[in-house]
Structure formats: C-alpha cells, structure tokens
Design a protein around this motif. Sequence first.
Motif, PDB file in Angstrom:
ATOM      1  N   LYS A 294       0.978  -0.987   0.040  1.00 14.25           N
ATOM      2  CA  LYS A 294      -0.151  -0.162   0.128  1.00 14.25           C
ATOM      3  C   LYS A 294       0.994   1.322   0.035  1.00 14.25           C
ATOM      4  CE  LYS A 294      -1.377   2.028   3.484  1.00 14.25           C
ATOM      5  NZ  LYS A 294      -1.618   2.390   4.809  1.00 14.25           N
ATOM      6  N   VAL A 295       1.085   1.662  -1.184  1.00 14.87           N
ATOM      7  CA  VAL A 295       2.220   3.063  -1.163  1.00 14.87           C
ATOM      8  C   VAL A 295       1.273   3.942  -1.064  1.00 14.87           C
ATOM      9  CG1 VAL A 295       3.608   1.815  -2.765  1.00 14.87           C
ATOM     10  CG2 VAL A 295       1.948   2.909  -3.764  1.00 14.87           C
TER      11      VAL A 295
ATOM     12  N   LEU B 123       7.796   2.437  -9.887  1.00 12.81           N
ATOM     13  CA  LEU B 123       8.926   2.933  -9.312  1.00 12.81           C
ATOM     14  C   LEU B 123       9.402   4.305  -9.450  1.00 12.81           C
ATOM     15  CD1 LEU B 123      10.728  -0.417  -8.264  1.00 12.81           C
ATOM     16  CD2 LEU B 123       9.442   0.897  -6.789  1.00 12.81           C
ATOM     17  N   ALA B 124       9.649   4.497 -11.020  1.00 10.02           N
ATOM     18  CA  ALA B 124      10.293   5.778 -11.333  1.00 10.02           C
ATOM     19  C   ALA B 124       9.183   6.889 -11.131  1.00 10.02           C
ATOM     20  CB  ALA B 124      10.250   5.816 -12.915  1.00 10.02           C
ATOM     21  N   ALA B 125       7.793   6.521 -10.815  1.00  8.88           N
ATOM     22  CA  ALA B 125       6.698   7.560 -10.615  1.00  8.88           C
ATOM     23  C   ALA B 125       6.925   7.639  -9.007  1.00  8.88           C
ATOM     24  CB  ALA B 125       5.313   7.298 -10.848  1.00  8.88           C
ATOM     25  N   MET B 126       7.023   6.768  -8.325  1.00  6.98           N
ATOM     26  CA  MET B 126       7.243   6.881  -6.723  1.00  6.98           C
ATOM     27  C   MET B 126       8.560   7.820  -6.789  1.00  6.98           C
ATOM     28  SD  MET B 126       6.283   3.313  -5.058  1.00  6.98           S
ATOM     29  CE  MET B 126       6.473   4.098  -3.376  1.00  6.98           C
ATOM     30  N   GLU B 127       9.555   7.734  -7.167  1.00  8.24           N
ATOM     31  CA  GLU B 127      10.639   8.395  -7.052  1.00  8.24           C
ATOM     32  C   GLU B 127      10.404  10.076  -7.530  1.00  8.24           C
ATOM     33  OE1 GLU B 127      13.761   6.517  -9.152  1.00  8.24           O
ATOM     34  OE2 GLU B 127      14.098   4.991  -7.479  1.00  8.24           O
TER      35      GLU B 127
ATOM     36  N   HIS C 232       7.597   8.632   3.512  1.00  9.78           N
ATOM     37  CA  HIS C 232       7.255   7.017   3.252  1.00  9.78           C
ATOM     38  C   HIS C 232       7.598   6.649   1.744  1.00  9.78           C
ATOM     39  CE1 HIS C 232       4.395   6.950   6.621  1.00  9.78           C
ATOM     40  NE2 HIS C 232       3.934   8.332   6.387  1.00  9.78           N
ATOM     41  N   ASN C 233       7.782   7.569   0.573  1.00 14.94           N
ATOM     42  CA  ASN C 233       7.981   6.947  -0.579  1.00 14.94           C
ATOM     43  C   ASN C 233       9.503   6.495  -0.579  1.00 14.94           C
ATOM     44  OD1 ASN C 233       5.629   7.545  -1.507  1.00 14.94           O
ATOM     45  ND2 ASN C 233       6.183   8.598  -3.363  1.00 14.94           N
ATOM     46  N   PRO C 234      10.576   6.999   0.035  1.00 13.18           N
ATOM     47  CA  PRO C 234      11.952   6.561  -0.094  1.00 13.18           C
ATOM     48  C   PRO C 234      11.965   5.125   0.501  1.00 13.18           C
ATOM     49  CG  PRO C 234      11.886   8.851   0.135  1.00 13.18           C
ATOM     50  CD  PRO C 234      10.541   8.710   0.316  1.00 13.18           C
ATOM     51  N   ALA C 235      11.103   4.966   1.698  1.00 14.76           N
ATOM     52  CA  ALA C 235      11.420   3.739   2.367  1.00 14.76           C
ATOM     53  C   ALA C 235      10.567   2.889   1.731  1.00 14.76           C
ATOM     54  CB  ALA C 235      10.679   3.907   3.879  1.00 14.76           C
ATOM     55  N   TYR C 236       9.616   3.229   1.043  1.00 14.68           N
ATOM     56  CA  TYR C 236       9.098   2.065   0.133  1.00 14.68           C
ATOM     57  C   TYR C 236       9.519   1.761  -1.094  1.00 14.68           C
ATOM     58  CZ  TYR C 236       4.330   1.130   2.269  1.00 14.68           C
ATOM     59  OH  TYR C 236       3.324   0.351   3.051  1.00 14.68           O
TER      60      TYR C 236
ATOM     61  N   PRO D 107      12.695 -12.674  -6.710  1.00 14.88           N
ATOM     62  CA  PRO D 107      12.328 -12.345  -8.015  1.00 14.88           C
ATOM     63  C   PRO D 107      11.086 -12.921  -8.848  1.00 14.88           C
ATOM     64  CG  PRO D 107      14.277 -14.000  -7.619  1.00 14.88           C
ATOM     65  CD  PRO D 107      13.602 -13.513  -6.496  1.00 14.88           C
ATOM     66  N   GLU D 108      10.608 -14.050  -8.329  1.00 16.68           N
ATOM     67  CA  GLU D 108       9.500 -14.879  -8.964  1.00 16.68           C
ATOM     68  C   GLU D 108       8.183 -14.270  -8.639  1.00 16.68           C
ATOM     69  OE1 GLU D 108      10.421 -16.795 -11.617  1.00 16.68           O
ATOM     70  OE2 GLU D 108      12.629 -16.105 -11.011  1.00 16.68           O
ATOM     71  N   CYS D 109       8.041 -13.569  -7.458  1.00 10.69           N
ATOM     72  CA  CYS D 109       6.854 -13.152  -7.010  1.00 10.69           C
ATOM     73  C   CYS D 109       6.142 -12.148  -8.025  1.00 10.69           C
ATOM     74  CB  CYS D 109       6.930 -12.450  -5.819  1.00 10.69           C
ATOM     75  SG  CYS D 109       6.986 -13.647  -4.352  1.00 10.69           S
ATOM     76  N   ARG D 110       4.826 -11.862  -7.958  1.00  9.73           N
ATOM     77  CA  ARG D 110       4.208 -10.987  -8.428  1.00  9.73           C
ATOM     78  C   ARG D 110       3.989  -9.759  -7.535  1.00  9.73           C
ATOM     79  NH1 ARG D 110      -1.661 -13.484  -9.895  1.00  9.73           N
ATOM     80  NH2 ARG D 110      -0.657 -15.024  -8.139  1.00  9.73           N
ATOM     81  N   TRP D 111       4.307  -8.645  -8.010  1.00  4.28           N
ATOM     82  CA  TRP D 111       4.410  -7.235  -7.049  1.00  4.28           C
ATOM     83  C   TRP D 111       3.080  -6.416  -7.514  1.00  4.28           C
ATOM     84  CZ3 TRP D 111       7.996  -7.969  -3.847  1.00  4.28           C
ATOM     85  CH2 TRP D 111       8.979  -8.820  -4.273  1.00  4.28           C
ATOM     86  N   LEU D 112       2.261  -6.188  -6.317  1.00  3.73           N
ATOM     87  CA  LEU D 112       1.142  -5.473  -6.551  1.00  3.73           C
ATOM     88  C   LEU D 112       0.928  -4.221  -5.605  1.00  3.73           C
ATOM     89  CD1 LEU D 112      -0.746  -8.887  -5.737  1.00  3.73           C
ATOM     90  CD2 LEU D 112      -0.379  -7.913  -7.918  1.00  3.73           C
ATOM     91  N   ARG D 113       0.224  -3.472  -6.277  1.00  2.59           N
ATOM     92  CA  ARG D 113       0.155  -2.212  -5.560  1.00  2.59           C
ATOM     93  C   ARG D 113      -1.290  -1.985  -5.388  1.00  2.59           C
ATOM     94  NH1 ARG D 113      -2.754   2.669  -5.734  1.00  2.59           N
ATOM     95  NH2 ARG D 113      -1.577   4.274  -4.860  1.00  2.59           N
TER      96      ARG D 113
END
Length: 127
Positions: free
Chosen positions: A74-75, A92-96, A105-109, A121-127
């Motif tokens: 939950k970003v 990730l670029a948008a978060m930066e 919060h953003n830098p830590a996330y 590396p094999e997981c799905r990454w969800l927001r």
Amino acid sequence: MKCLIPNIGSTSFKYRVLQMPEEAVLAEGRVERIGQPGGECADYPAAIAKCLAAIAGEGKTIENLSEIDAVGFKVVHAGPHSEPQLIDDDFLAAMEEFSFLAPAHNPAYIAAIKAFRQELPECRWLR
C-alpha cells in the motif's frame, strides 16, 4: 495462494503472510527503528532479510520462499498511478518522481520494494 503483505513506515516494517482467498493469517511480525541508533536493522534490506528468515525454513510458516506467490504494498503516492496494479520499473520511477509529496514514506517504500524484488524475483508485485 500465499501473499506477503508488508507495511512500510519511515523507520518500521510490519508484515503478514496471508493464505488467500481465505485471508487466514499464517505469520506476522515487525521490525522497529530501522536505520536508527539502537535499532534492530541498519536498513530495509536487512529488515526484509530478517522477515524472510523468520517466515521461511524448516519448521516455520513456509518451507521455502518460493511458496510466496505475491507481495502486496500500500504505497502513499505514485503520481498518476492510483489504481491497483502490478509494480514495475515505471511505477517505481513515478514513486521516485513524487517523493517530495511523501518524503517520510516513498523513499522507504522504494527501498523496500527493490529489496523484496531482489529477494523474491519470481513473485508478483502488487500495489
């Protein structure tokens, strides 16, 4: 499906492993004062390694990290990305880019997401 749900704070990290779709909590924990004097871990990669070591292995919640199917975050702010979605390099670029709106919060996330991506590396990454 087993989902790891991290909750990243500016200096803390809480997590749960859920069995979905039942939403059964299989494991949970926390790491406090990350990067702070007297804290448990020097940085987010160390905190994430501690989390993963606590949940995976013989006699633990899961036998192997490959059992984790997805990691959900939950970003706070990712600019135009406001819908649930897969996390990719553009996200990730948008978060930066929008870290100035959520500097605690953003830098830590971002650091945590990158560390999780390296460890799982094999997981799905969800927001």
